[in-house]
Design an enzyme around this catalytic site. Structure first.
Site, short mmCIF file in Angstrom:
data_model
loop_
_atom_site.label_atom_id
_atom_site.label_comp_id
_atom_site.label_asym_id
_atom_site.label_seq_id
_atom_site.Cartn_x
_atom_site.Cartn_y
_atom_site.Cartn_z
N PHE A 137 20.57 -30.20 94.39
CA PHE A 137 19.61 -29.52 93.52
C PHE A 137 19.08 -28.23 94.13
CE2 PHE A 137 16.46 -31.48 96.31
CZ PHE A 137 15.46 -30.53 96.33
N LYS B 180 30.53 -30.50 89.44
CA LYS B 180 29.56 -31.54 89.05
C LYS B 180 28.24 -31.17 89.74
CE LYS B 180 27.38 -34.74 89.98
NZ LYS B 180 25.87 -34.68 89.93
N GLU C 73 22.06 -33.17 88.65
CA GLU C 73 21.54 -33.47 87.32
C GLU C 73 20.08 -33.05 87.17
OE1 GLU C 73 22.47 -35.37 89.77
OE2 GLU C 73 21.73 -37.42 89.69
N ARG C 74 19.47 -32.61 88.31
CA ARG C 74 18.05 -32.22 88.22
C ARG C 74 17.88 -30.80 87.71
NH1 ARG C 74 15.99 -34.40 93.99
NH2 ARG C 74 17.97 -35.39 94.36
N SER D 250 22.85 -34.85 100.58
CA SER D 250 22.25 -35.59 101.70
C SER D 250 23.35 -36.34 102.48
CB SER D 250 21.19 -36.56 101.17
OG SER D 250 21.73 -37.34 100.15
N CYS E 121 18.37 -26.58 103.32
CA CYS E 121 19.03 -27.25 104.44
C CYS E 121 18.97 -26.39 105.69
CB CYS E 121 20.48 -27.57 104.09
SG CYS E 121 21.46 -26.10 103.94
N GLU F 206 15.05 -36.45 107.78
CA GLU F 206 14.79 -35.22 107.02
C GLU F 206 13.68 -35.48 106.02
OE1 GLU F 206 17.99 -34.14 104.26
OE2 GLU F 206 17.68 -32.04 104.79
P1 NAD Z 1 21.81 -35.70 96.95
O1 NAD Z 1 22.65 -36.22 98.04
O2 NAD Z 1 20.80 -36.61 96.33
O3 NAD Z 1 22.73 -35.21 95.73
C1 NAD Z 1 23.83 -34.36 95.93
C2 NAD Z 1 24.87 -34.66 94.85
O4 NAD Z 1 25.31 -36.02 94.99
C3 NAD Z 1 24.34 -34.52 93.43
O5 NAD Z 1 25.30 -33.87 92.64
C4 NAD Z 1 24.11 -35.95 92.99
O6 NAD Z 1 24.31 -36.14 91.61
C5 NAD Z 1 25.15 -36.73 93.78
N1 NAD Z 1 24.71 -38.09 94.10
C6 NAD Z 1 23.43 -38.53 94.28
N2 NAD Z 1 23.43 -39.84 94.59
C7 NAD Z 1 24.72 -40.24 94.61
C8 NAD Z 1 25.35 -41.49 94.88
N3 NAD Z 1 24.66 -42.58 95.17
N4 NAD Z 1 26.70 -41.55 94.83
C9 NAD Z 1 27.41 -40.46 94.54
N5 NAD Z 1 26.87 -39.25 94.27
C10 NAD Z 1 25.53 -39.13 94.31
O7 NAD Z 1 21.12 -34.35 97.49
P2 NAD Z 1 19.97 -33.49 96.81
O8 NAD Z 1 18.68 -34.22 96.89
O9 NAD Z 1 20.42 -32.98 95.49
O10 NAD Z 1 19.95 -32.24 97.80
C11 NAD Z 1 19.20 -32.20 98.98
C12 NAD Z 1 20.04 -32.59 100.18
O11 NAD Z 1 21.16 -31.72 100.31
C13 NAD Z 1 19.28 -32.47 101.48
O12 NAD Z 1 19.62 -33.55 102.30
C14 NAD Z 1 19.80 -31.17 102.06
O13 NAD Z 1 19.68 -31.05 103.46
C15 NAD Z 1 21.21 -31.21 101.64
N6 NAD Z 1 21.82 -29.90 101.66
C16 NAD Z 1 22.74 -29.65 102.64
C17 NAD Z 1 23.32 -28.40 102.72
C18 NAD Z 1 24.34 -28.10 103.77
O14 NAD Z 1 25.08 -27.15 103.62
N7 NAD Z 1 24.43 -28.87 104.84
C19 NAD Z 1 22.99 -27.41 101.79
C20 NAD Z 1 22.05 -27.72 100.80
C21 NAD Z 1 21.49 -28.98 100.74
#
Ligand code: NAD
Length: 499
Positions: free
Chosen positions: A149, A173, A176-177, A226, A281, A383
């Site tokens: 998101f 994909k 969804e937020r 994450s 991140c 985090e």
């Molecule tokens: P998230 O992991 O909740 O979601 C990321 C994606 O995974 C979304 O598209 C979501 O729909 C999908 N998803 C969520 N739960 C899932 C599941 N159980 N099974 C399969 N897919 C699932 O992350 P977020 O809250 O949207 O974003 C924040 C996180 O992303 C933080 O941890 C941040 O550090 C990380 N981030 C990392 C980087 C990097 O380059 N390392 C960059 C930006 C964000």
């Protein structure tokens, strides 16, 4: 209620059945749209359209593909204000940060405008008698991107622009937020001249992610989110035979040496720890002053600077940061602050219970400062991803160096010093993927590559830059021999036949 639908084969999918998710406005806590939460039927349609469109796109010569990249770059620039407003209203980051989000993605588009050069292979003449060896970089076919998101424009552009430029079809994909900016990006690709079916958006949650990971026609998956989900995506995608890169969470440290320019450090920390409400991140949520005296001097300057930060709605030009993304995320950050207190940290500034007048239902938080945080605390280990800065005091350089090096995450780190030798030593030895020297948020420019170590990155390749080109292509190596035909043709090369 506005509906955010899949974008398949150049149009909205119009699948009226199925689950829906709420898209909230973090500024006021009201629902502003509904997003379809799709499943394998929608993905099948997208894959069919991608299969139909990709071969012709891959066969389009690279300079023509580059022209589409140039046209898209121009469209992003001319639509910058509208895109930034849309992004800010769904994410909650202020307009300046929303423009930064788009701009960093745009720079990757600029990078791939050079795809004719970037996709060139290598050539060795005379590797043996009459033998030449060359390589070519061919697209994977159909690739998918699964994005978080917190950068609704930048991260889809990191992946999508590179995947498309080298001749793949790409299925996104997004989170969804905040799903609206990705759909607008799909429209702009179409306007730029990208054929239908080459860039598509499917919306959903875990069900759609699993469908992507299991689909045999999708050859590569790029994920950012994450760490637990990144690991899951990496394992499941790889088990299905796909090429996978999966970037995870982070807990970046800023090391402050005794000789650092503390006014500059405080200014940098206010932006890097609290900007975008800490939902980056590459945010800097941990500061490590070296020596007690440095810690005291830093804290003295930091406290008034943090009190002076202005929190406001995301469209307020005076605000330095806006609300966090959802009510659930706000509650999670508040729980971490309580855990930190329970574990023995000193709560210097408490950002909980912050109410913005006229926007009492918005997901706002004041900035939080915690001191005397120790490495054995779970609030340090994990985090938090909110406007929370933790001070971990170190006795000396070696102890400061060990903290980010031994942390489970290894995304970014910064050192603030005037001492070139200390900076060089730190950059060489720290066990982290991206290092800033007097640079608080060391996101590499588009022609380098982005990626962290340890639980911040699963897989072998980074995002964008030359690693991006490598990830989204396969190298084919050709060894060729052309025998001498002889001047009278007597020694002509004959293709062997059976029987
Ligand atoms: P998230 O992991 O909740 O979601 C990321 C994606 O995974 C979304 O598209 C979501 O729909 C999908 N998803 C969520 N739960 C899932 C599941 N159980 N099974 C399969 N897919 C699932 O992350 P977020 O809250 O949207 O974003 C924040 C996180 O992303 C933080 O941890 C941040 O550090 C990380 N981030 C990392 C980087 C990097 O380059 N390392 C960059 C930006 C964000």
């Amino acid at each position: 209620m506005r509906l955010v639908d899949h974008v398949i084969a150049g149009g909205t999918a119009g699948l009226s059945q199925g689950r829906r998710g709420a898209v909230m406005d973090p500024n006021n806590g009201c629902q502003q749209a509904e997003v379809v939460l799709g499943a394998s039927d929608a993905l099948e349609r997208a894959v069919a359209a991608a299969k139909a469109a990709q071969p012709a796109w891959a066969a389009t010569n690279p300079q023509r593909r580059a022209r589409v990249m140039f046209a898209f770059k121009h469209l992003i620039e001319t639509n910058m204000d509208d895109l930034a407003l849309m992004l800010s209203q769904e994410h909650g980051k202020v307009i300046a940060d929303a423009k930064g989000d788009i701009q960093r993605g745009l720079e990757v588009v600029e990078f791939v405008c050079g795809v004719p050069h970037l996709q060139k292979g290598e050539y060795t003449q005379g590797a043996g008698p009459g033998i030449d060896v060359f390589s070519m970089r061919q697209p994977i076919g159909i690739g998918a991107g699964i994005t978080p998101f917190n950068f609704p424009a930048m991260i889809p552009l990191w992946m999508g622009a590179v995947a498309l430029a080298v001749g793949n079809a790409f299925i996104l994909k997004p989170s969804e937020r905040n799903p609206s900016v990705p759909n607008r990006i799909a429209e702009l690709w179409s306007e730029a001249g990208l054929p239908d079916g080459v860039f598509q958006v499917v919306h959903g949650d875990k069900e759609m992610v699993d469908a992507i990971l299991d689909h045999p026609a999708i050859g590569a998956v790029s994920f950012v989110g994450s760490s637990d989900i990144a690991n899951y995506v990496y394992q499941r995608g790889a088990a299905a035979g796909k090429r996978v890169q999966a970037m995870g969470g982070a807990k970046n440290h800023g090391i402050v040496m005794p000789d650092a320019d503390l006014d500059q450090v405080v200014n940098d920390l206010c932006g890097a720890a609290f900007g975008s409400a800490g939902e980056r991140c590459m945010a800097l949520p941990v500061v490590v002053p070296v020596g007690e005296e440095t810690a005291e001097r830093l804290r003295e300057k930091l406290v008034p600077a943090i009190h002076a930060l202005k929190v406001g709605i995301s469209t307020d030009p005076e605000a330095q940061y806006g609300p966090v993304v959802t009510a659930q995320h706000k509650a999670s950050i508040e729980r971490w602050i309580q855990t930190a207190v329970d574990e023995g940290s000193e709560l210097v500034i408490d950002g909980r219970g912050y109410l913005l007048q006229g926007h009492e239902q918005g997901y706002f938080m004041g900035p939080t400062l915690l001191d005397h945080v120790r490495p054995d605390m779970s609030s340090y280990h994990n985090e938090i991803f909110g406007p929370v800065l933790q001070i971990v005091r170190a006795c000396d350089f070696e102890e400061a160096l060990a903290l980010p090096s031994q942390h489970q995450y290894g995304n970014g780190v910064a050192i603030f010093t005037r001492n070139g030798h200390a900076a060089r030593e730190f950059a060489n030895r720290v066990h982290v993927g991206m290092v800033g020297i007097n640079v608080p948020i060391p996101v590499p420019v588009a022609y380098h590559s982005f990626g962290g170590w340890k639980r911040s990155g699963y897989g072998d390749t980074d995002q964008y830059g030359l690693d991006g080109i490598r990830f989204w292509t396969r190298a084919k190596k050709v060894t060729a021999r052309w025998p001498d035909g002889g001047s009278d043709g007597s020694n002509a090369f004959v293709i062997p036949t059976l029987g």
